[in-house]
Design a protein around this motif. Structure first.
Motif, PDB file in Angstrom:
ATOM      1  N   VAL A  65       0.784  -1.466  -0.060  1.00 38.04           N
ATOM      2  CA  VAL A  65      -0.029   0.415  -0.001  1.00 38.04           C
ATOM      3  C   VAL A  65       0.680   1.536  -0.443  1.00 38.04           C
ATOM      4  O   VAL A  65       0.655   1.984  -0.780  1.00 38.04           O
ATOM      5  CB  VAL A  65      -0.921  -0.084   0.839  1.00 38.04           C
ATOM      6  N   GLY A  66       1.584   0.878   0.706  1.00 39.35           N
ATOM      7  CA  GLY A  66       2.732   2.103   1.255  1.00 39.35           C
ATOM      8  C   GLY A  66       3.490   2.447  -0.512  1.00 39.35           C
ATOM      9  O   GLY A  66       4.328   3.897  -0.970  1.00 39.35           O
ATOM     10  N   PHE A  67       4.299   1.524  -1.124  1.00 40.91           N
ATOM     11  CA  PHE A  67       5.541   1.689  -1.592  1.00 40.91           C
ATOM     12  C   PHE A  67       4.855   1.327  -3.179  1.00 40.91           C
ATOM     13  O   PHE A  67       6.072   1.326  -4.337  1.00 40.91           O
ATOM     14  CB  PHE A  67       6.312   0.733  -0.994  1.00 40.91           C
ATOM     15  N   THR A  68       3.906   0.550  -3.232  1.00 41.97           N
ATOM     16  CA  THR A  68       3.964   0.503  -5.295  1.00 41.97           C
ATOM     17  C   THR A  68       1.963   0.438  -5.152  1.00 41.97           C
ATOM     18  O   THR A  68       1.069   1.190  -4.304  1.00 41.97           O
ATOM     19  CB  THR A  68       3.592  -1.306  -5.391  1.00 41.97           C
ATOM     20  N   GLU A  69       1.675   0.154  -6.962  1.00 44.25           N
ATOM     21  CA  GLU A  69       0.157   0.888  -6.658  1.00 44.25           C
ATOM     22  C   GLU A  69       0.289   0.137  -7.342  1.00 44.25           C
ATOM     23  O   GLU A  69      -1.385  -0.038  -7.565  1.00 44.25           O
ATOM     24  CB  GLU A  69       0.246   2.121  -8.237  1.00 44.25           C
ATOM     25  N   PHE A  70       0.307  -1.499  -6.722  1.00 37.31           N
ATOM     26  CA  PHE A  70      -0.385  -2.733  -7.488  1.00 37.31           C
ATOM     27  C   PHE A  70      -1.618  -2.687  -6.150  1.00 37.31           C
ATOM     28  O   PHE A  70      -1.801  -2.679  -5.604  1.00 37.31           O
ATOM     29  CB  PHE A  70       0.498  -3.691  -7.035  1.00 37.31           C
ATOM     30  N   HIS A  71      -3.165  -3.758  -6.729  1.00 37.66           N
ATOM     31  CA  HIS A  71      -4.075  -4.268  -6.030  1.00 37.66           C
ATOM     32  C   HIS A  71      -3.257  -4.823  -4.855  1.00 37.66           C
ATOM     33  O   HIS A  71      -2.666  -5.411  -4.953  1.00 37.66           O
ATOM     34  CB  HIS A  71      -4.803  -4.635  -7.295  1.00 37.66           C
ATOM     35  N   VAL A  72      -4.267  -4.263  -4.152  1.00 40.97           N
ATOM     36  CA  VAL A  72      -3.764  -4.925  -2.807  1.00 40.97           C
ATOM     37  C   VAL A  72      -4.162  -6.798  -3.286  1.00 40.97           C
ATOM     38  O   VAL A  72      -3.577  -7.137  -1.931  1.00 40.97           O
ATOM     39  CB  VAL A  72      -4.751  -4.154  -1.667  1.00 40.97           C
ATOM     40  N   LEU A  73      -4.781  -7.104  -3.870  1.00 39.57           N
ATOM     41  CA  LEU A  73      -5.530  -8.394  -3.532  1.00 39.57           C
ATOM     42  C   LEU A  73      -3.882  -9.198  -4.687  1.00 39.57           C
ATOM     43  O   LEU A  73      -3.722 -10.494  -4.098  1.00 39.57           O
ATOM     44  CB  LEU A  73      -6.148  -8.580  -4.420  1.00 39.57           C
ATOM     45  N   VAL A  74      -2.898  -8.776  -4.457  1.00 36.53           N
ATOM     46  CA  VAL A  74      -1.617  -9.448  -5.317  1.00 36.53           C
ATOM     47  C   VAL A  74      -0.512  -9.034  -3.775  1.00 36.53           C
ATOM     48  O   VAL A  74      -0.410  -9.894  -3.498  1.00 36.53           O
ATOM     49  CB  VAL A  74      -0.695  -8.536  -6.509  1.00 36.53           C
ATOM     50  N   ALA A  75      -0.896  -8.019  -2.792  1.00 37.49           N
ATOM     51  CA  ALA A  75      -0.310  -8.671  -1.475  1.00 37.49           C
ATOM     52  C   ALA A  75      -0.720  -9.320  -1.138  1.00 37.49           C
ATOM     53  O   ALA A  75      -0.441 -10.597  -0.083  1.00 37.49           O
ATOM     54  CB  ALA A  75      -0.422  -7.416  -0.438  1.00 37.49           C
ATOM     55  N   THR A  76      -2.643  -9.965  -1.376  1.00 39.31           N
ATOM     56  CA  THR A  76      -2.824 -10.876  -0.372  1.00 39.31           C
ATOM     57  C   THR A  76      -2.663 -12.833  -1.360  1.00 39.31           C
ATOM     58  O   THR A  76      -2.629 -12.997  -0.724  1.00 39.31           O
ATOM     59  CB  THR A  76      -4.848 -10.715  -0.866  1.00 39.31           C
ATOM     60  N   GLY A  77      -2.318 -12.195  -2.274  1.00 36.43           N
ATOM     61  CA  GLY A  77      -1.715 -13.625  -2.966  1.00 36.43           C
ATOM     62  C   GLY A  77      -0.622 -14.106  -2.374  1.00 36.43           C
ATOM     63  O   GLY A  77      -0.140 -14.970  -2.167  1.00 36.43           O
ATOM     64  N   ILE A  78       0.805 -13.101  -2.769  1.00 41.15           N
ATOM     65  CA  ILE A  78       2.041 -13.186  -1.404  1.00 41.15           C
ATOM     66  C   ILE A  78       1.566 -13.274  -0.245  1.00 41.15           C
ATOM     67  O   ILE A  78       2.079 -14.268   0.181  1.00 41.15           O
ATOM     68  CB  ILE A  78       2.334 -11.714  -2.351  1.00 41.15           C
ATOM     69  N   SER A  79       0.893 -12.904   0.593  1.00 41.57           N
ATOM     70  CA  SER A  79       0.439 -12.874   2.155  1.00 41.57           C
ATOM     71  C   SER A  79       0.588 -14.423   2.270  1.00 41.57           C
ATOM     72  O   SER A  79       0.679 -15.250   3.141  1.00 41.57           O
ATOM     73  CB  SER A  79      -0.468 -12.170   2.555  1.00 41.57           C
ATOM     74  N   ALA A  80      -1.024 -14.609   1.106  1.00 44.02           N
ATOM     75  CA  ALA A  80      -1.339 -16.143   1.232  1.00 44.02           C
ATOM     76  C   ALA A  80      -0.454 -17.262   1.113  1.00 44.02           C
ATOM     77  O   ALA A  80       0.075 -18.517   1.541  1.00 44.02           O
ATOM     78  CB  ALA A  80      -2.668 -16.470   0.276  1.00 44.02           C
ATOM     79  N   ILE A  81       0.740 -16.865   0.067  1.00 44.53           N
ATOM     80  CA  ILE A  81       1.561 -18.241  -0.167  1.00 44.53           C
ATOM     81  C   ILE A  81       2.785 -18.232   0.512  1.00 44.53           C
ATOM     82  O   ILE A  81       2.927 -19.174   1.067  1.00 44.53           O
ATOM     83  CB  ILE A  81       2.439 -17.636  -1.577  1.00 44.53           C
ATOM     84  N   TRP A  82       3.441 -17.142   1.681  1.00 43.51           N
ATOM     85  CA  TRP A  82       3.997 -16.541   2.365  1.00 43.51           C
ATOM     86  C   TRP A  82       3.372 -18.163   3.723  1.00 43.51           C
ATOM     87  O   TRP A  82       3.983 -18.448   4.158  1.00 43.51           O
ATOM     88  CB  TRP A  82       3.878 -15.331   2.989  1.00 43.51           C
ATOM     89  N   MET A  83       2.084 -18.006   4.029  1.00 44.03           N
ATOM     90  CA  MET A  83       1.841 -18.291   4.785  1.00 44.03           C
ATOM     91  C   MET A  83       1.426 -19.970   4.661  1.00 44.03           C
ATOM     92  O   MET A  83       1.878 -20.506   6.210  1.00 44.03           O
ATOM     93  CB  MET A  83       0.395 -16.966   5.212  1.00 44.03           C
ATOM     94  N   VAL A  84       1.705 -20.533   3.427  1.00 40.86           N
ATOM     95  CA  VAL A  84       1.176 -21.899   3.441  1.00 40.86           C
ATOM     96  C   VAL A  84       2.823 -22.750   3.474  1.00 40.86           C
ATOM     97  O   VAL A  84       3.193 -23.323   3.582  1.00 40.86           O
ATOM     98  CB  VAL A  84       0.449 -21.425   1.843  1.00 40.86           C
ATOM     99  N   VAL A  85       3.995 -21.165   3.330  1.00 38.48           N
ATOM    100  CA  VAL A  85       5.481 -21.748   2.901  1.00 38.48           C
ATOM    101  C   VAL A  85       5.913 -21.475   4.457  1.00 38.48           C
ATOM    102  O   VAL A  85       6.012 -22.952   5.379  1.00 38.48           O
ATOM    103  CB  VAL A  85       5.660 -20.627   2.128  1.00 38.48           C
ATOM    104  N   LEU A  86       5.305 -20.937   5.624  1.00 39.27           N
ATOM    105  CA  LEU A  86       5.729 -20.680   6.830  1.00 39.27           C
ATOM    106  C   LEU A  86       5.386 -22.052   7.764  1.00 39.27           C
ATOM    107  O   LEU A  86       5.526 -22.522   8.287  1.00 39.27           O
ATOM    108  CB  LEU A  86       5.235 -19.092   7.326  1.00 39.27           C
ATOM    109  N   MET A  87       3.592 -22.012   7.693  1.00 39.32           N
ATOM    110  CA  MET A  87       3.104 -23.025   8.070  1.00 39.32           C
ATOM    111  C   MET A  87       3.721 -24.479   8.337  1.00 39.32           C
ATOM    112  O   MET A  87       3.381 -25.526   8.520  1.00 39.32           O
ATOM    113  CB  MET A  87       2.000 -23.134   8.341  1.00 39.32           C
ATOM    114  N   ARG A  88       4.456 -24.483   6.318  1.00 45.67           N
ATOM    115  CA  ARG A  88       4.750 -25.743   6.121  1.00 45.67           C
ATOM    116  C   ARG A  88       5.559 -25.788   6.215  1.00 45.67           C
ATOM    117  O   ARG A  88       6.181 -27.497   7.510  1.00 45.67           O
ATOM    118  CB  ARG A  88       4.544 -26.234   4.734  1.00 45.67           C
ATOM    119  N   TRP A  89       6.563 -25.286   5.950  1.00 39.07           N
ATOM    120  CA  TRP A  89       8.014 -25.474   6.554  1.00 39.07           C
ATOM    121  C   TRP A  89       9.035 -24.441   7.100  1.00 39.07           C
ATOM    122  O   TRP A  89      10.522 -24.996   7.623  1.00 39.07           O
ATOM    123  CB  TRP A  89       9.072 -25.460   5.381  1.00 39.07           C
ATOM    124  N   GLY A  90       8.043 -24.054   8.326  1.00 40.86           N
ATOM    125  CA  GLY A  90       8.997 -22.733   8.733  1.00 40.86           C
ATOM    126  C   GLY A  90       8.792 -23.419  10.308  1.00 40.86           C
ATOM    127  O   GLY A  90       9.724 -23.313  11.235  1.00 40.86           O
TER     128      GLY A  90
END
Length: 90
Positions: A65-90
């Motif tokens: 939100v602060g540094f890009t003009e991308f839609h917030v759903l891009v951040a949501t998608g990245i966050s969802a992938i991050w959560m899956v990776v973190l919960m599985r292999w973190g």
């Protein structure tokens, strides 16, 4: 939720977190977690990884939100992938 003047995305966000916490509570009740060491530099339980994941997902959204003009759903998608990776292999 009109008494709080919440928008639909805000209500959905907090409802989603409440559902995640309820699901984790039920999961913990039937399958207690044990500490393990993944790629994070400390031993963590499922709850620890969930907390770390939610916190870093908030920072991912703030960065988008602060540094890009991308839609917030891009951040949501990245966050969802991050959560899956973190919960599985973190």
């Amino acid at each position: 939720m009109s008494w709080m003047v919440w928008t639909l995305p805000t209500a959905g966000f907090f409802s989603g977190i409440a559902l995640i916490l309820a699901g984790m509570t039920i999961w913990q009740r039937f399958s207690p977690s044990i500490e393990r060491k993944g790629f994070l530099p400390l031993s963590t339980t499922r709850g620890d990884r969930l907390f770390i994941g939610l916190l870093t997902s908030a920072y991912i959204h703030l960065g988008f939100v602060g540094f890009t003009e991308f839609h917030v759903l891009v951040a949501t998608g990245i966050s969802a992938i991050w959560m899956v990776v973190l919960m599985r292999w973190g």
